[in-house]
Design an enzyme around this catalytic site. Structure first.
Site, PDB file in Angstrom:
ATOM      1  N   GLY A  60       0.852  -1.186   0.000  1.00  0.00           N
ATOM      2  CA  GLY A  60       0.000   0.000   0.000  1.00  0.00           C
ATOM      3  C   GLY A  60       0.882   1.228   0.000  1.00  0.00           C
ATOM      4  O   GLY A  60       2.077   1.146   0.307  1.00  0.00           O
ATOM      5  N   GLN A  65       3.223  10.043   1.430  1.00  0.00           N
ATOM      6  CA  GLN A  65       4.517   9.349   1.361  1.00  0.00           C
ATOM      7  C   GLN A  65       5.313   9.716   0.116  1.00  0.00           C
ATOM      8  O   GLN A  65       6.517   9.443   0.047  1.00  0.00           O
ATOM      9  CB  GLN A  65       4.310   7.836   1.396  1.00  0.00           C
ATOM     10  N   CYS A 110       7.044   0.106   7.204  1.00  0.00           N
ATOM     11  CA  CYS A 110       6.549   1.249   6.425  1.00  0.00           C
ATOM     12  C   CYS A 110       7.636   1.707   5.455  1.00  0.00           C
ATOM     13  O   CYS A 110       8.811   1.774   5.811  1.00  0.00           O
ATOM     14  CB  CYS A 110       6.165   2.392   7.377  1.00  0.00           C
ATOM     15  N   LEU A 111       7.205   2.018   4.237  1.00  0.00           N
ATOM     16  CA  LEU A 111       8.158   2.478   3.216  1.00  0.00           C
ATOM     17  C   LEU A 111       8.852   3.773   3.653  1.00  0.00           C
ATOM     18  O   LEU A 111       9.940   4.091   3.182  1.00  0.00           O
ATOM     19  CB  LEU A 111       7.427   2.730   1.884  1.00  0.00           C
ATOM     20  N   HIS A 153      -3.610   1.050   7.857  1.00  0.00           N
ATOM     21  CA  HIS A 153      -2.249   1.590   7.809  1.00  0.00           C
ATOM     22  C   HIS A 153      -2.190   2.765   6.824  1.00  0.00           C
ATOM     23  O   HIS A 153      -1.586   3.807   7.116  1.00  0.00           O
ATOM     24  CB  HIS A 153      -1.264   0.478   7.393  1.00  0.00           C
ATOM     25  N   GLU A 154      -2.858   2.598   5.674  1.00  0.00           N
ATOM     26  CA  GLU A 154      -2.828   3.662   4.651  1.00  0.00           C
ATOM     27  C   GLU A 154      -3.661   4.873   5.054  1.00  0.00           C
ATOM     28  O   GLU A 154      -3.196   6.011   4.907  1.00  0.00           O
ATOM     29  CB  GLU A 154      -3.302   3.124   3.291  1.00  0.00           C
ATOM     30  N   HIS A 157      -1.935   7.162   7.392  1.00  0.00           N
ATOM     31  CA  HIS A 157      -0.968   8.094   6.784  1.00  0.00           C
ATOM     32  C   HIS A 157      -1.649   9.407   6.394  1.00  0.00           C
ATOM     33  O   HIS A 157      -1.024  10.471   6.392  1.00  0.00           O
ATOM     34  CB  HIS A 157      -0.312   7.484   5.545  1.00  0.00           C
TER      35      HIS A 157
HETATM   36  O1  SB7 Z   1       2.071   3.082   3.855  1.00  0.00           O
HETATM   37  C1  SB7 Z   1       2.461   1.972   3.113  1.00  0.00           C
HETATM   38  N1  SB7 Z   1       3.612   1.379   3.613  1.00  0.00           N
HETATM   39  O2  SB7 Z   1       4.500   2.145   4.207  1.00  0.00           O
HETATM   40  C2  SB7 Z   1       4.001   0.111   3.042  1.00  0.00           C
HETATM   41  C3  SB7 Z   1       3.735  -1.038   4.003  1.00  0.00           C
HETATM   42  C4  SB7 Z   1       2.281  -1.198   4.292  1.00  0.00           C
HETATM   43  C5  SB7 Z   1       1.928  -2.174   5.373  1.00  0.00           C
HETATM   44  C6  SB7 Z   1       2.860  -3.014   5.965  1.00  0.00           C
HETATM   45  C7  SB7 Z   1       2.465  -3.900   6.980  1.00  0.00           C
HETATM   46  C8  SB7 Z   1       1.131  -3.928   7.371  1.00  0.00           C
HETATM   47  C9  SB7 Z   1       0.222  -3.082   6.775  1.00  0.00           C
HETATM   48  C10 SB7 Z   1       0.624  -2.222   5.786  1.00  0.00           C
HETATM   49 NI    NI Z   2       3.348   3.153   5.607  1.00  0.00          NI
END
Ligand code: SB7
Ligand code: NI
Length: 183
Positions: A60, A65, A110-111, A153-154, A157
């Site tokens: 996601g 971001q 998270c990215l 999670h998204e 953000h």
């Molecule tokens: O915002 C997106 N992100 O940073 C990438 C990882 C997304 C994510 C990772 C683990 C559980 C839920 C969501």
């Molecule tokens: Ni994230």
């Protein structure tokens, strides 16, 4: 194309802001940005492209971001039953949720966070989300488990919330209240 150079990292204030809604119908620029976000996720999960462009795999991504404070998110992943979720969404909103919580036993990443932050991230186990898709249509999702976790999670953000804000600082792997792991 979006690469890791475009991903802002923690410490950048944009990740702590509440993003404003996108004016709908989306203009060409916002639509193109959201399409690029979705393409980034697909590229990041393609072995060759991820290697070639040094992309960190993502399931996601949210517009803040990539430095754009707007309520736009993209999702691209399969749930544990192999169902594909691949969406570019404008103005996603959780309109209802369970009291019960859930979490990934492996925690989250998270990215925008270039470090491991271990610990359980308790989230609502079931959510109903309303949004508008890339074709401008209103859509409604009823999610549970892993898809619900990614969606939360998204959307977090867009509200300046990072996954580690939920981790129990005294004991990161303490069993969260009223929660069962989804994996
Ligand atoms: O915002 C997106 N992100 O940073 C990438 C990882 C997304 C994510 C990772 C683990 C559980 C839920 C969501
Ligand atoms: Ni994230």
């Amino acid at each position: 194309m979006i690469t890791m150079d475009d991903i802002v990292r923690e410490g950048n204030p944009i990740l702590e802001q509440v993003a404003p809604e996108v004016e709908l119908p989306a203009n060409k620029e916002d639509k193109s940005t959201l399409q690029e976000m979705l393409q980034f996720l697909k590229n990041s999960q393609d072995q060759e492209l991820a290697e070639k462009y040094k992309l960190r795999p993502g399931v996601g991504i949210a517009a803040p971001q990539i430095g754009i404070s707007k309520r736009m998110i993209a999702l691209h992943f399969e749930d544990f039953d192999g169902n594909l979720y691949s969406e570019g969404l404008f103005n996603p909103k959780i309109i209802s949720h369970s009291v019960e919580k859930t979490y990934l036993s492996s925690g989250e990443g998270c990215l925008s966070v270039d470090r491991e932050v271990p610990g359980y991230v308790p989230r609502y186990a079931r959510i109903t989300v309303k949004a508008f898709n890339l074709d401008g249509e209103p859509v409604k999702f009823r999610l549970r488990g892993y898809p619900a976790i990614v969606m939360q999670h998204e959307i977090d953000h867009l509200n300046g919330i990072m996954f580690y804000d939920y981790i129990n600082t005294n004991n990161p792997f303490a069993e969260p209240e009223n929660a069962k792991p989804c994996d």
